[in-house]
Scaffold this motif. Structure first.
Motif, PDB file in Angstrom:
ATOM      1  N   GLY A   8      31.995  -5.884  76.353  1.00 19.20           N
ATOM      2  CA  GLY A   8      32.833  -6.842  77.063  1.00 19.20           C
ATOM      3  C   GLY A   8      33.059  -8.052  76.169  1.00 19.20           C
ATOM      4  N   THR A  22      33.247 -12.207  80.251  1.00 19.66           N
ATOM      5  CA  THR A  22      34.044 -10.992  80.458  1.00 19.66           C
ATOM      6  C   THR A  22      34.775 -11.144  81.790  1.00 19.66           C
ATOM      7  OG1 THR A  22      32.209  -9.772  79.433  1.00 19.66           O
ATOM      8  CG2 THR A  22      33.887  -8.454  80.572  1.00 19.66           C
ATOM      9  N   ARG A  70      38.143  -9.471  77.265  1.00 19.10           N
ATOM     10  CA  ARG A  70      37.859  -8.103  77.730  1.00 19.10           C
ATOM     11  C   ARG A  70      37.498  -8.118  79.209  1.00 19.10           C
ATOM     12  NH1 ARG A  70      35.326  -4.067  73.577  1.00 19.10           N
ATOM     13  NH2 ARG A  70      36.771  -4.340  71.855  1.00 19.10           N
ATOM     14  N   LEU A 123      27.455  -5.529  78.296  1.00 18.97           N
ATOM     15  CA  LEU A 123      28.653  -6.395  78.340  1.00 18.97           C
ATOM     16  C   LEU A 123      28.763  -7.255  77.087  1.00 18.97           C
ATOM     17  CD1 LEU A 123      28.860  -7.456  82.099  1.00 18.97           C
ATOM     18  CD2 LEU A 123      30.180  -5.718  80.880  1.00 18.97           C
TER      19      LEU A 123
END
Ligand code: PMP
Length: 374
Positions: free
Chosen positions: A108, A133, A112, A104
């Motif tokens: 991310g 995220t 996002r 992530l």
């Protein structure tokens, strides 16, 4: 408690962390801890000795930083997985939680999103918030299954940067059909999305061929995450890993902390992998105990989900929290996952599983929901 919460809130916290709670599976000392899907079988003496020898050797070099790219460990992980994988396809971190966090961090982040299909592993939203995220809670059918059609529709609607498919899913225990994974990958390909298949419980699957590792060739944005915490009985060592295209490994290196896997962790995991036959020999017994739980719960009028993991999710209970508390009075700790009418139990040793089933039978009187039992 509220004073310490007030104190925390007076800190200059990131706004998106305010009001959040940390991961909090209860840690209670009980004779039968069947709540966090650990492998409760004792570590074989031979493996303990091998780990101690490996760590002793590593300790002599602890004045130096460890191998930053842990090549020996990645080689051993690739050999364990097979499927034509090699060192450049493998990456490891301190548990698969850290693996998912690193993914992530790279794919991310602010602006996002990550999509997963709830109910699923409770850490996904926390990992999302920790990396700023947006977490999108996708949905499943009423029986908690996920069809390719439904998953594709949700992926196309939300266009998440990362989709996490948990297979076998925690807390429901059931593995995903491969056609769901390929359909989600194809849908995410429309917008260059990453698809992670979290296979923390893969070794317990009823069909050993049921792994997304077979889908990796030709799919650059597919990541298959694994852990040594479950089948390998190594939760305390903290070793998670993934297999993916080498370009994904290169991307993760942009965010990993230098030397994130300690020399002690590397030595422990290497010794365990070199004794994987002994360690994995308990998997068959755990699968047997799991199947025993499914059969007995069915006989008792409950509704266990079919399980490809080392735990069983079951419904058909009128007051699941009261039953959870009743079991605790017998020293049996299972998991209330917060879904009314359902509980989750880890398959333990034969003795632990018997203790759970006996306690359940004692307390079940009047607890089977007539609407759901058959
Ligand atoms: N994925 C799933 C689905 C899990 O259930 C867990 C642990 N309960 C993890 C990942 C994380 O495991 P670890 O960090 O110990 O590898």
């Amino acid at each position: 408690m509220s004073t310490s919460l007030d104190a925390m809130n007076s800190l200059p916290l990131r706004e998106d962390l305010r009001g959040r709670s940390p991961y909090g599976a209860p840690m209670i000392e009980v004779p039968y801890a069947l709540n966090v899907n650990e492998n409760t079988h004792p570590m074989p003496d031979e493996v303990v000795d091998a780990i101690v020898d490996g760590v002793r050797l590593a300790a002599q070099g602890l004045n130096r930083y460890p191998d930053r790219d842990f090549v020996a460990l990645r080689e051993e992980l690739a050999a364990y997985l097979g499927h034509g994988l090699s060192v450049e396809n493998l990456w490891a971190a301190n548990g698969s939680n850290e693996i998912l966090q690193q993914i992530l961090q790279v794919f991310g982040g602010p602006g996002r999103s990550v999509l997963s299909f709830t109910p699923t592993y409770s850490m996904y939203p926390l990992l999302a918030s920790g990396t700023s995220t947006e977490f999108i809670a996708g949905h499943r059918a009423d029986d908690f299954s996920l069809s390719a059609d439904s998953a594709v529709r949700q992926v196309a609607e939300h266009r998440p940067n990362v989709t996490i498919l948990c297979s076998p899913n925690n807390p429901t225990g059931t593995g995903l059909d491969q056609d769901v994974i390929t359909a989600v990958y194809d849908a995410a390909s429309e917008f260059n999305g990453i698809v992670v298949v979290d296979e923390a419980y893969a070794e317990f699957a009823r069909d050993p061929e049921q792994t997304a590792l077979t889908l990796l060739p030709g799919r650059q944005r597919l990541i298959v995450s694994r852990t040594m915490s479950k089948a390998f009985a190594l939760a305390g060592a903290r070793l998670g890993y993934f297999a993916a295209d080498p370009s994904v490994v290169d991307a993760i290196m942009l965010v990993r902390l230098p030397y994130h896997l300690s020399g002690v962790t590397q030595a422990t995991a290497l010794a365990a992998l070199r004794h994987c036959d002994q360690l994995l020999s308990n998997v068959e017994d755990i699968k047997h105990q799991r199947d025993r739980i499914v059969e007995t719960l069915t006989t008792l009028g409950l509704k266990p989900a079919s399980s490809d993991s080392n735990f069983v999710f079951f419904g058909g209970v009128t007051d699941s929290h009261a039953l959870w508390e009743d079991l605790l009075t017998d020293g049996v700790l299972i998991r209330d996952v917060g879904i009314p009418g359902y509980l989750r139990v880890t398959a333990g040793t034969e003795e632990e599983t018997t203790a759970f089933l006996n306690s359940l039978e004692r307390h079940l009187h009047g607890q089977v929901s007539p609407a759901q039992s058959s």
